[in-house]
Design a protein around this motif. Structure first.
Motif, PDB file in Angstrom:
ATOM      1  N   VAL A 291       0.753  -1.230   0.178  1.00 42.11           N
ATOM      2  CA  VAL A 291      -0.062  -0.073   0.060  1.00 42.11           C
ATOM      3  C   VAL A 291       0.967   1.353  -0.055  1.00 42.11           C
ATOM      4  O   VAL A 291       0.433   2.098  -0.723  1.00 42.11           O
ATOM      5  N   SER A 292       1.869   1.209   0.799  1.00 45.24           N
ATOM      6  CA  SER A 292       2.692   2.544   0.705  1.00 45.24           C
ATOM      7  C   SER A 292       3.403   2.537  -0.372  1.00 45.24           C
ATOM      8  O   SER A 292       3.659   3.708  -0.882  1.00 45.24           O
ATOM      9  N   TYR A 293       3.834   1.768  -1.241  1.00 45.22           N
ATOM     10  CA  TYR A 293       4.699   1.761  -2.418  1.00 45.22           C
ATOM     11  C   TYR A 293       3.750   2.342  -3.505  1.00 45.22           C
ATOM     12  O   TYR A 293       3.870   3.140  -4.220  1.00 45.22           O
ATOM     13  N   VAL A 294       2.431   1.803  -3.566  1.00 42.55           N
ATOM     14  CA  VAL A 294       1.514   2.067  -4.630  1.00 42.55           C
ATOM     15  C   VAL A 294       0.969   3.545  -4.273  1.00 42.55           C
ATOM     16  O   VAL A 294       0.947   4.230  -5.389  1.00 42.55           O
ATOM     17  N   GLU A 295       0.915   3.950  -3.203  1.00 44.63           N
ATOM     18  CA  GLU A 295       0.229   5.121  -2.761  1.00 44.63           C
ATOM     19  C   GLU A 295       1.205   6.091  -3.372  1.00 44.63           C
ATOM     20  O   GLU A 295       0.995   7.487  -3.669  1.00 44.63           O
ATOM     21  N   ALA A 296       2.580   5.913  -2.872  1.00 46.21           N
ATOM     22  CA  ALA A 296       3.911   7.027  -3.465  1.00 46.21           C
ATOM     23  C   ALA A 296       3.602   7.049  -4.972  1.00 46.21           C
ATOM     24  O   ALA A 296       3.848   8.235  -5.611  1.00 46.21           O
ATOM     25  N   ILE A 297       3.586   5.898  -5.828  1.00 45.86           N
ATOM     26  CA  ILE A 297       3.396   5.941  -7.067  1.00 45.86           C
ATOM     27  C   ILE A 297       2.296   6.752  -7.548  1.00 45.86           C
ATOM     28  O   ILE A 297       2.399   7.473  -8.503  1.00 45.86           O
ATOM     29  N   CYS A 298       0.961   6.568  -7.226  1.00 45.82           N
ATOM     30  CA  CYS A 298      -0.188   7.240  -7.525  1.00 45.82           C
ATOM     31  C   CYS A 298      -0.084   8.689  -6.996  1.00 45.82           C
ATOM     32  O   CYS A 298      -0.712   9.544  -7.722  1.00 45.82           O
ATOM     33  N   GLY A 300       2.590  10.307  -7.511  1.00 49.67           N
ATOM     34  CA  GLY A 300       3.570  10.961  -8.420  1.00 49.67           C
ATOM     35  C   GLY A 300       5.028  11.119  -7.814  1.00 49.67           C
ATOM     36  O   GLY A 300       5.864  11.741  -8.595  1.00 49.67           O
ATOM     37  N   SER A 301       5.234  10.653  -6.818  1.00 48.56           N
ATOM     38  CA  SER A 301       6.478  10.683  -6.264  1.00 48.56           C
ATOM     39  C   SER A 301       7.025   9.137  -6.153  1.00 48.56           C
ATOM     40  O   SER A 301       6.517   8.366  -6.837  1.00 48.56           O
ATOM     41  N   ILE A 302       8.433   8.967  -6.034  1.00 53.40           N
ATOM     42  CA  ILE A 302       9.211   7.996  -6.180  1.00 53.40           C
ATOM     43  C   ILE A 302       9.037   7.077  -4.720  1.00 53.40           C
ATOM     44  O   ILE A 302       9.264   7.584  -3.608  1.00 53.40           O
ATOM     45  N   PRO A 303       8.656   5.607  -5.087  1.00 53.18           N
ATOM     46  CA  PRO A 303       8.880   4.925  -3.573  1.00 53.18           C
ATOM     47  C   PRO A 303      10.142   4.951  -2.984  1.00 53.18           C
ATOM     48  O   PRO A 303      11.091   4.766  -3.673  1.00 53.18           O
ATOM     49  N   SER A 304       9.955   4.908  -1.637  1.00 47.11           N
ATOM     50  CA  SER A 304      11.350   5.076  -0.920  1.00 47.11           C
ATOM     51  C   SER A 304      11.039   3.930  -0.030  1.00 47.11           C
ATOM     52  O   SER A 304      10.093   3.523   0.841  1.00 47.11           O
ATOM     53  N   MET A 305      12.326   2.923   0.182  1.00 45.38           N
ATOM     54  CA  MET A 305      12.413   2.128   1.071  1.00 45.38           C
ATOM     55  C   MET A 305      12.253   2.454   2.496  1.00 45.38           C
ATOM     56  O   MET A 305      11.571   1.671   3.350  1.00 45.38           O
ATOM     57  N   GLU A 306      13.027   3.685   2.688  1.00 43.28           N
ATOM     58  CA  GLU A 306      13.232   4.090   4.173  1.00 43.28           C
ATOM     59  C   GLU A 306      11.777   4.583   4.644  1.00 43.28           C
ATOM     60  O   GLU A 306      11.334   4.510   5.850  1.00 43.28           O
ATOM     61  N   ASN A 307      11.106   5.345   3.872  1.00 48.06           N
ATOM     62  CA  ASN A 307       9.674   5.872   3.979  1.00 48.06           C
ATOM     63  C   ASN A 307       8.570   4.485   4.481  1.00 48.06           C
ATOM     64  O   ASN A 307       7.775   4.788   5.174  1.00 48.06           O
ATOM     65  N   ALA A 308       8.837   3.478   3.557  1.00 50.82           N
ATOM     66  CA  ALA A 308       8.051   2.278   3.772  1.00 50.82           C
ATOM     67  C   ALA A 308       8.242   1.567   5.088  1.00 50.82           C
ATOM     68  O   ALA A 308       7.228   1.186   5.814  1.00 50.82           O
ATOM     69  N   VAL A 309       9.490   1.716   5.761  1.00 51.56           N
ATOM     70  CA  VAL A 309       9.873   1.355   6.960  1.00 51.56           C
ATOM     71  C   VAL A 309       9.193   2.159   7.928  1.00 51.56           C
ATOM     72  O   VAL A 309       8.564   1.773   9.175  1.00 51.56           O
ATOM     73  N   VAL A 310       9.076   3.470   7.787  1.00 50.62           N
ATOM     74  CA  VAL A 310       8.679   4.673   8.764  1.00 50.62           C
ATOM     75  C   VAL A 310       6.937   4.377   8.783  1.00 50.62           C
ATOM     76  O   VAL A 310       6.505   4.132   9.938  1.00 50.62           O
ATOM     77  N   ALA A 311       6.670   3.977   7.576  1.00 50.59           N
ATOM     78  CA  ALA A 311       4.926   3.915   7.395  1.00 50.59           C
ATOM     79  C   ALA A 311       4.632   2.903   8.081  1.00 50.59           C
ATOM     80  O   ALA A 311       3.548   2.737   8.785  1.00 50.59           O
ATOM     81  N   LEU A 312       5.251   1.650   7.760  1.00 47.46           N
ATOM     82  CA  LEU A 312       4.934   0.189   8.554  1.00 47.46           C
ATOM     83  C   LEU A 312       5.012   0.468  10.052  1.00 47.46           C
ATOM     84  O   LEU A 312       4.332  -0.267  10.667  1.00 47.46           O
ATOM     85  N   ALA A 313       6.190   0.815  10.436  1.00 46.18           N
ATOM     86  CA  ALA A 313       6.538   1.276  11.805  1.00 46.18           C
ATOM     87  C   ALA A 313       5.150   1.816  12.819  1.00 46.18           C
ATOM     88  O   ALA A 313       4.843   1.328  13.556  1.00 46.18           O
ATOM     89  N   LYS A 314       4.660   2.818  11.981  1.00 48.66           N
ATOM     90  CA  LYS A 314       3.594   3.419  12.487  1.00 48.66           C
ATOM     91  C   LYS A 314       2.395   2.639  12.591  1.00 48.66           C
ATOM     92  O   LYS A 314       1.601   2.731  13.694  1.00 48.66           O
ATOM     93  N   ILE A 315       2.136   2.025  11.574  1.00 46.20           N
ATOM     94  CA  ILE A 315       0.930   1.092  11.484  1.00 46.20           C
ATOM     95  C   ILE A 315       1.072   0.095  12.505  1.00 46.20           C
ATOM     96  O   ILE A 315       0.264  -0.359  13.291  1.00 46.20           O
TER      97      ILE A 315
END
Length: 396
Positions: A291-298, A300-315
């Protein structure tokens, strides 16, 4: 799962979306996951390999015409055949280069998502590893434009592609309908030596040489391991049109043996899916990062592995706090019939016991709570509020 479901929907207008049914299925998998994704040109037998990993002839759709069957990314979760207590997640991706699609960028995003979500990436091609096969892998040369390791703010200031090898999946090249002898300079070579030779760079700085070297450099530079399998043609042309119905006895014995060898390697060597920082994840977490990666793509930004970890940690940590708080409340509720306690000390001991169990639940479920923000929230805020309610009820 009795059948595959679509994980990433690919719509005719070029947009992509995560399928809610697939997320609900992934949310039930609390085991660590080994994720194997297959990519490659359409109509090259990718789905057949994925079905063999499950141990069946059908599941992922097999087509018998020139039309691509798979759209988006389809998922099948099964118990891992070798790693006890793990789940094997197979991702069958839409065929690259489908002439019916008008948006080539869509292919690039499907390829990038396969890389981001998998722990082993299988590239499937036909014939031999030649320049034409390398040209089909031009998507790998675009990964720096599609994936970032660090947050996009940091990535804008520096090239972080040098870190891809630390976090990218292992790379397996499957060459189908291979009809050459594995020999070089008159000597027999292994499949891996064949791949190593095909990835060898040419000296020189001309435009032609740079174009030749670029996909090879990316494969060598981005992926930490490289494995090759070659497969004979499985059967006659007529049988190939009905591969989901053909019995193994009707297939070339060499093809059956090669397929078995491939499956055994995937079972034994494919690693557990890990994110940036080395965090291994469960099925539920895999859905969250998708979800994090697809939301980034939709967006218009570039999916970031670091941001995915931050988002996952929050969830994950928010869920951990909720589950821990629920554990505290349930344990205290079991003793409601004893309220009021005979002494204040008895009540404090009861709170201490329930509080300890709640923290255990949180520690088991928490993810990357390095600064203990969520643990502090649990202890200082949420549990204290529950404690106050129970204390008031005890006085009544």
């Amino acid at each position: 799962m009795e059948r595959p479901v679509c994980l990433i929907e690919n719509h005719e207008d070029g947009t992509i979306r995560v399928n809610q049914e697939a997320l609900e299925i992934l949310s039930r998998f609390t085991q660590k996951v080994v994720v194997v994704a297959v990519v490659g040109k359409y109509r090259t037998g990718k789905s057949y390999l994925m079905n063999r990993l499950v141990g069946c002839k059908n599941g992922f759709s097999l087509g018998s015409t020139v039309q691509s069957m798979t759209k988006g990314i389809w998922m099948w979760c099964v118990p891992h055949p070798v790693k006890r207590g793990h789940t094997l997640v197979l991702l069958d991706t839409e065929g690259l280069g489908d002439v019916e699609k008008g948006n080539s960028q869509n292919d690039s995003w499907i390829f990038a998502l396969a890389v981001l979500l998998s722990s082993t990436l299988v590239f499937n091609s036909m014939g031999t590893i030649d320049q034409q096969a390398m040209d089909q892998l031009h998507y790998v040369t675009e990964l720096t434009e599609k994936i970032k390791v660090k947050s996009t703010e940091q990535a804008d200031l520096e090239d972080d592609s040098s870190e891809f090898k630390r976090f990218f999946p292992s790379f397996v090249w499957c060459v189908r309908d291979f009809n050459l002898q594995l020999q070089m300079d008159g000597k027999d070579i292994t499949e891996d030596e064949y791949l190593k030779s095909a990835l060898k760079l040419k000296p020189g700085m001309s435009v032609a040489v740079r174009n030749y070297n670029l996909p090879r450099e990316c494969i060598l530079h981005y992926f930490h391991s490289h494995k090759c399998f070659v497969f004979d043609r499985p059967a006659s042309k007529l049988a190939l049109q009905n591969m989901d119905k053909v019995q193994d006895s009707q297939l070339d014995p060499a093809f059956i043996q090669q397929t078995k060898k491939f499956c055994e390697y995937i079972y034994e060597k494919s690693p557990v899916k890990a994110l940036s920082g080395g965090y291994t994840i469960t099925g539920r977490a895999l859905g969250d990062v998708a979800v994090s990666y697809v939301e980034a793509i939709c967006s218009g930004s570039i999916p970031s592995m670091e941001n995915a970890v931050v988002a996952l940690a929050k969830i994950e940590n928010s869920r951990a706090v909720e589950d821990a708080l629920s554990q505290y409340g349930e344990m205290m509720a079991l003793h409601v019939h004893r309220f009021p306690t005979e002494t204040q000390e008895e009540f404090l001991n009861l709170d201490k016991e329930c509080h300890s169990e709640a923290v255990k639940v949180f520690m088991k479920l928490s993810f990357n709570d390095t600064d203990q923000e969520y643990q502090a929230k649990l202890i200082v805020s949420e549990v204290e509020e529950k404690y106050a309610d129970c204390k008031k009820e005890n006085r009544l």
